[in-house]
Design a protein around this motif. Structure first.
Motif, short mmCIF file in Angstrom:
data_model
loop_
_atom_site.label_atom_id
_atom_site.label_comp_id
_atom_site.label_asym_id
_atom_site.label_seq_id
_atom_site.Cartn_x
_atom_site.Cartn_y
_atom_site.Cartn_z
N VAL A 1 0.86 -1.17 0.00
CA VAL A 1 0.00 0.00 0.00
C VAL A 1 0.90 1.23 0.00
O VAL A 1 1.87 1.30 0.77
N CYS A 2 0.61 2.19 -0.86
CA CYS A 2 1.40 3.42 -0.96
C CYS A 2 0.48 4.61 -0.71
O CYS A 2 -0.55 4.76 -1.38
N VAL A 3 0.83 5.43 0.26
CA VAL A 3 0.02 6.59 0.64
C VAL A 3 0.90 7.84 0.59
O VAL A 3 1.99 7.85 1.14
N GLY A 4 0.41 8.88 -0.07
CA GLY A 4 1.15 10.13 -0.13
C GLY A 4 0.34 11.19 -0.85
O GLY A 4 -0.32 10.91 -1.85
N MET A 5 0.41 12.41 -0.34
CA MET A 5 -0.36 13.50 -0.93
C MET A 5 0.25 13.91 -2.27
O MET A 5 1.35 13.48 -2.64
N THR A 6 -0.45 14.76 -2.99
CA THR A 6 0.05 15.28 -4.26
C THR A 6 1.37 16.00 -4.03
O THR A 6 1.50 16.82 -3.13
N GLY A 7 2.37 15.66 -4.84
CA GLY A 7 3.69 16.26 -4.70
C GLY A 7 4.62 15.50 -3.79
O GLY A 7 5.77 15.89 -3.60
N SER A 8 4.16 14.37 -3.24
CA SER A 8 5.02 13.59 -2.34
C SER A 8 6.02 12.72 -3.10
O SER A 8 6.98 12.24 -2.51
N GLY A 9 5.80 12.51 -4.40
CA GLY A 9 6.67 11.63 -5.16
C GLY A 9 6.11 10.24 -5.34
O GLY A 9 6.82 9.32 -5.73
N LYS A 10 4.81 10.08 -5.08
CA LYS A 10 4.17 8.77 -5.15
C LYS A 10 4.23 8.19 -6.57
O LYS A 10 4.50 7.00 -6.75
N THR A 11 3.98 9.03 -7.58
CA THR A 11 4.02 8.54 -8.96
C THR A 11 5.41 8.03 -9.32
O THR A 11 5.55 6.99 -9.97
N TRP B 1 4.19 -1.24 3.42
CA TRP B 1 3.52 0.07 3.40
C TRP B 1 4.57 1.12 3.06
O TRP B 1 5.61 1.19 3.70
N PHE B 2 4.28 1.94 2.04
CA PHE B 2 5.16 3.03 1.67
C PHE B 2 4.42 4.33 1.99
O PHE B 2 3.42 4.66 1.36
N LEU B 3 4.94 5.05 2.97
CA LEU B 3 4.23 6.21 3.50
C LEU B 3 5.00 7.48 3.16
O LEU B 3 6.14 7.66 3.57
N GLY B 4 4.36 8.36 2.38
CA GLY B 4 4.96 9.63 2.02
C GLY B 4 4.36 10.77 2.81
O GLY B 4 3.69 10.57 3.82
N ARG B 5 4.60 11.97 2.33
CA ARG B 5 4.12 13.16 3.03
C ARG B 5 2.59 13.17 3.04
O ARG B 5 1.95 12.93 2.01
N LEU B 6 2.00 13.42 4.21
CA LEU B 6 0.54 13.41 4.37
C LEU B 6 0.02 14.82 4.57
O LEU B 6 0.77 15.73 4.96
N GLN C 1 9.70 15.81 0.02
CA GLN C 1 9.36 15.26 -1.29
C GLN C 1 10.32 14.14 -1.67
O GLN C 1 11.51 14.22 -1.41
N ARG C 2 9.77 13.08 -2.23
CA ARG C 2 10.52 11.88 -2.65
C ARG C 2 11.06 11.09 -1.46
O ARG C 2 11.84 10.15 -1.64
N GLU D 1 11.65 -6.72 9.22
CA GLU D 1 12.63 -5.65 9.05
C GLU D 1 12.18 -4.40 9.80
O GLU D 1 10.99 -4.16 9.99
N GLU D 2 13.16 -3.59 10.21
CA GLU D 2 12.86 -2.33 10.87
C GLU D 2 12.36 -1.31 9.84
O GLU D 2 12.70 -1.39 8.66
N GLU D 3 11.54 -0.37 10.29
CA GLU D 3 11.07 0.67 9.39
C GLU D 3 12.27 1.38 8.77
O GLU D 3 13.26 1.68 9.45
N THR D 4 12.17 1.65 7.47
CA THR D 4 13.28 2.23 6.73
C THR D 4 12.86 3.52 6.08
O THR D 4 11.86 3.59 5.37
N LEU D 5 13.65 4.56 6.32
CA LEU D 5 13.43 5.86 5.69
C LEU D 5 14.30 5.89 4.43
O LEU D 5 15.50 5.60 4.48
N PHE D 6 13.69 6.22 3.28
CA PHE D 6 14.48 6.21 2.04
C PHE D 6 14.00 7.31 1.10
O PHE D 6 12.90 7.85 1.23
N GLN D 7 14.89 7.61 0.15
CA GLN D 7 14.58 8.56 -0.91
C GLN D 7 14.47 7.79 -2.21
O GLN D 7 15.35 6.99 -2.54
N THR D 8 13.38 7.99 -2.96
CA THR D 8 13.15 7.20 -4.17
C THR D 8 14.26 7.45 -5.19
O THR D 8 14.80 8.55 -5.29
N ARG D 9 14.58 6.43 -5.94
CA ARG D 9 15.59 6.56 -6.99
C ARG D 9 15.01 7.35 -8.16
O ARG D 9 13.81 7.54 -8.27
N TRP D 10 15.89 7.81 -9.02
CA TRP D 10 15.47 8.54 -10.21
C TRP D 10 14.84 7.55 -11.18
O TRP D 10 15.40 6.50 -11.47
#
Length: 777
Positions: A58-68, A364-369, A407-408, A418-427
């Motif tokens: 499940v991926c959750v994130g507002m517009t501009g969070s980098g979800k796409t 679960w992939f959680l972005g900016r809410l 963002q991203r 696994e422990e919760e992981t904070l990451f930045q999406t790849r290009w």
């Protein structure tokens, strides 16, 4: 990334400048891990085992969070691993996955740039294209990627955009799914009921009727009609005006959407942005129901076989209402894991999701809410998912991490330990153009011709046997011994005009193909329909059509007339001669084509095409790869854990020795200082006291020296253990690379096997006179 990981690179990865760690088969490279303390991205990639997605995400994130970008990156990683993806794209921006250019040239980006954007920048469109190309090239390089990786992406999977109800992309015949399901689905009462429910729910949603499955009168009535239609094997529907668009295009066949006829995995992006809300609901319901049916026809597996991904699920799986799409989607979430089908759902607002139904999602992939309420809703859902999985949940830590997302940046929560992981999406390799308009989708898919699809078996097109219309008369009177059948028309017939029946020869036979090696033994029924004529030899069957199933027949002829019957077919002897010539024709022309993969000792199944066989053995290789990888990890886990424990204890010892050495040095400095001061400022320059103090200082200095030696020894022991761990990690990574290399589907060659039918293995069951109806002008 550790130095040991950087040292283990394949030759191919070195050429492309990409670390081997992100190129391993069976792992998805989603981005770089972020250090929680500093907030900056690290050099360590986030690698997620493909098998994890069988427990859904499940991926959750507002517009501009980098979800796409995250979703497109996931689709790209699956394609590189040979995993097909069925994408439902409500906004039109996931079709961007097709906009990837290996050369990264400005001219590739130019057609997809907006002139208004160049005007706002105060530059020409060509200058903007150069800037965009450089931006994408630099972004890919920063995340360890290049144009070579894009080339491998294009080679690994086919990509296409489908547009149901529109010809802007590849048209998809939504109502083609009204055809009777496969035999295994029809024979399973539960699967049959679920298929009928989703079909009827989709049809009712299309016409704007909100009906509860199994309770509303409309739903019960249509379900009964659909069941009766399937039982009578009626595969055509007299569509009302306006429904023609839903009958146009390629059939809604999940297997054909996921793989090309050659067996190549496909990213099938189904854009529904052009549809009205009721049409979207109808299509999603039908597609999800078709996915459930396809899922049940697959064998069980623990490896990832395909992905079902939907963006913007608002309104399709709500927490309180029960729209028609909710049941089939939740069925996929609950049962698809056993069949290797991973489900990925994405949304902007967590309140859009039925967390109770989605609590078994493994990732679960959680972005900016948007709001604190959204964050609380997510935390409640995660806490429930952790409780149902028997895992731990640190609400305070997750609350803190979610509050600072940029963002991203995403927080990955996994129920797999696994422990919760904070990451930045790849290009992304694809250029993120934004939502594509109809004209842009048409331009994007214009160069890709649609695949031809076979006509529905069991039906006969009017006029397929005779191209020329012949005037009719009364029905011929035939002597005993001649069997005649009346084929059903291929569409509605005007009762006032009737039909003209034309004669044809219908033959049915059984053919056996056998070869001891490689263990092939197949019995097939073949059905031929040939034009009626006076020729009774083998040439009578040269122009015959072949059917996979017997055409639908009616008990009696309809109102109409009959074309003349050739004299050779007026008596039973002609049909006996035709039976003999059919057997000779089959003995000369019939052969079974099969495929074999000697490397893995696999042979195609009866009726399996080359493409289907390639897709099956590709998944079989993935299963073998995943099993071997798990074995290696299980075998080395204890040894690695023991080394980590010893390293932790050695590190503690170093800290202890350093503390003791520091304390001893301080005492030595104090002792020496005291002795020196006493010697210099005492009443007697040399005395027993000053000599004693000096001796004490010397002993203290000696202990400090020994303590420093203990520190050096402890550090040396720690370094030895860390070197051993590094060597073990390199050995594990090398073994995993070897397994992944051996599991490459490209290394598996296929051999074509032709098995001719022996005349003694052919039995002609019947040759009959078939009357084929043609509507009158």
């Amino acid at each position: 990334m550790s130095k040991s990981r950087k040292g283990v690179v394949s030759q191919q990865a070195e050429t492309a400048g990409v670390p081997a760690a992100i190129e391993g088969l069976g792992v998805f490279y989603l981005g770089q891990k972020v250090d929680e303390r500093s907030g900056g991205p690290t050099a360590e990639p986030l690698l997620v085992d493909a098998k994890r997605f069988t427990t859904h995400a499940v991926c959750v994130g507002m517009t501009g969070s980098g979800k796409t970008g995250l979703l497109i990156g996931l689709i790209e990683e699956a394609a590189l691993d040979g995993i097909p993806t069925l994408v439902i794209d409500p906004k039109g921006d996931l079709a961007n996955v097709l906009l990837s250019f290996p050369e990264l040239a400005p001219g590739d980006f130019l057609p997809w740039l907006e002139p208004d954007a160049a005007k706002r920048e105060g530059i020409t469109l060509e200058a903007l294209a150069e800037r965009t190309a450089k931006k994408w090239s630099d972004g890919l390089a920063a995340s360890g990627q290049s144009g070579e990786r894009i080339r491998r992406l294009h080679a690994a999977a086919d990509m296409a955009v489908f547009t149901p109800g529109s010809r802007s992309g590849r048209p998809l015949a939504m109502l083609g799914s009204l055809d009777a399901p496969a035999a295994e689905i029809a024979a399973d009462p539960e699967a049959r009921r679920e298929r009928i429910e989703s079909l009827v729910s989709g049809i009712l949603a299309l016409v704007g009727i909100d009906a509860e499955p199994g309770t509303s009168r409309e739903h019960v009535l249509l379900s009964t009609i659909m069941d009766a239609l399937w039982k009578s094997r009626l595969n055509t529907v007299a569509a009302a005006p306006g429904f023609e668009a839903w009958l146009d295009g390629e059939p809604l066949d999940v297997g054909r959407l996921l793989w090309t006829p050659e067996g190549k995995p496909r990213v099938a992006v189904i854009s529904i942005a052009h549809l009205a809300d009721p049409q979207r609901m109808a299509f999603v319901t039908l597609l999800a129901g078709a996915a459930v049916s396809w899922m049940r026809s697959q064998g069980g597996t623990s490896s990832l076989k395909a992905l079902f991904l939907m963006d913007e699920v608002f309104g399709y799986v709500p927490p309180t209402a029960n729209p028609p799409s909710k049941t089939p989607i939740l069925t996929l979430m609950k049962q698809a894991r056993a069949y290797g089908l991973g489900v990925v759902l994405a949304t902007q607002n967590p309140v859009d999701l039925d967390y109770k139904g989605l609590s078994n999602a493994g990732l679960w992939f959680l972005g900016r809410l948007q709001t604190a309420r959204d964050k609380a809703r997510v935390l409640d859902g995660l806490e429930g998912a952790a409780a149902s999985a028997g895992g731990t949940f640190d609400r305070g830590r997750l609350d803190r991490l979610l509050s600072g997302l940029e963002q991203r940046r995403f927080l990955m929560h996994s129920v797999h330990g696994e422990e919760e992981t904070l990451f930045q999406t790849r290009w992304t390799m694809a250029y993120l153009r934004g939502p594509l308009l109809r004209e842009e989708i048409r331009r994007l898919t214009a160069a890709a011709p649609a695949e031809p699809h076979a006509p529905t078996t069991g039906t006969v097109a009017t006029g397929s046997v005779h191209a020329r219309t012949v005037a009719g008369g009364p029905r011929p009177i035939l002597p005993p011994g001649i069997r005649e059948v009346f084929l059903a028309p291929d569409g509605p017939v005007d009762p006032d005009r009737g039909v003209v029946y034309k004669p044809a020869i219908l033959g049915r036979a059984r053919v056996r193909y056998a070869r001891p090696s490689p263990r092939i033994e197949v019995d097939r029924e073949v059905i031929f329909m040939a034009p009626a004529g006076d020729v009774l030899g083998e040439s009578a069957w040269e122009a015959a059509e072949t059917f996979a199933e017997a055409p639908e027949v009616e008990p009696a002829p309809r109102q109409g007339s009959f074309a003349p019957l050739p004299p050779a077919l007026s008596g039973p002897r002609g049909y006996s001669s035709l039976a003999t010539s059919l057997k000779s024709h089959l003995g000369r022309t019939s052969k079974l084509t099969a495929w074999r993969a000697p490397a893995i000792d696999a042979v195609s199944r009866p009726g399996e095409t080359e493409g289907e066989f390639r897709a099956r053995i590709a998944h079989r290789v993935k299963e073998w790869r995943d099993e071997r990888i798990e074995e290696v990890r299980a075998k080395t886990a204890t040894k690695l854990a023991s080394l980590v424990d010893r390293i932790d204890r050695a590190r503690q010892k170093v800290e202890k020795e350093k503390a003791e050495a520091k304390n001893q040095s301080l005492q030595t400095y104090v002792s020496i200082g005291t002795a020196v001061i006493g010697a210099l400022f005492g009443r007697k320059k040399i005395s027993a006291t000053t000599i004693g103090r000096a001796a004490t200082s010397m002993r203290s200095a000696s202990r400090a020296t020994r303590q420093q030696a203990d520190v050096a020894h402890a550090e040396e022991s720690l370094q030895t253990l860390e070197d051993r761990r590094q060597i073990l990690e390199e050995e594990i990574e090398a073994e995993l690379d070897r397994i992944r290399h051996e599991a490459s589907v490209d290394r598996i060659a296929l051999e074509e096997i032709d098995i001719p039918a022996r005349k003694t293995d052919i039995a002609v069951d019947a040759v009959a006179l078939a009357w084929v109806p043609e509507r009158t002008a």
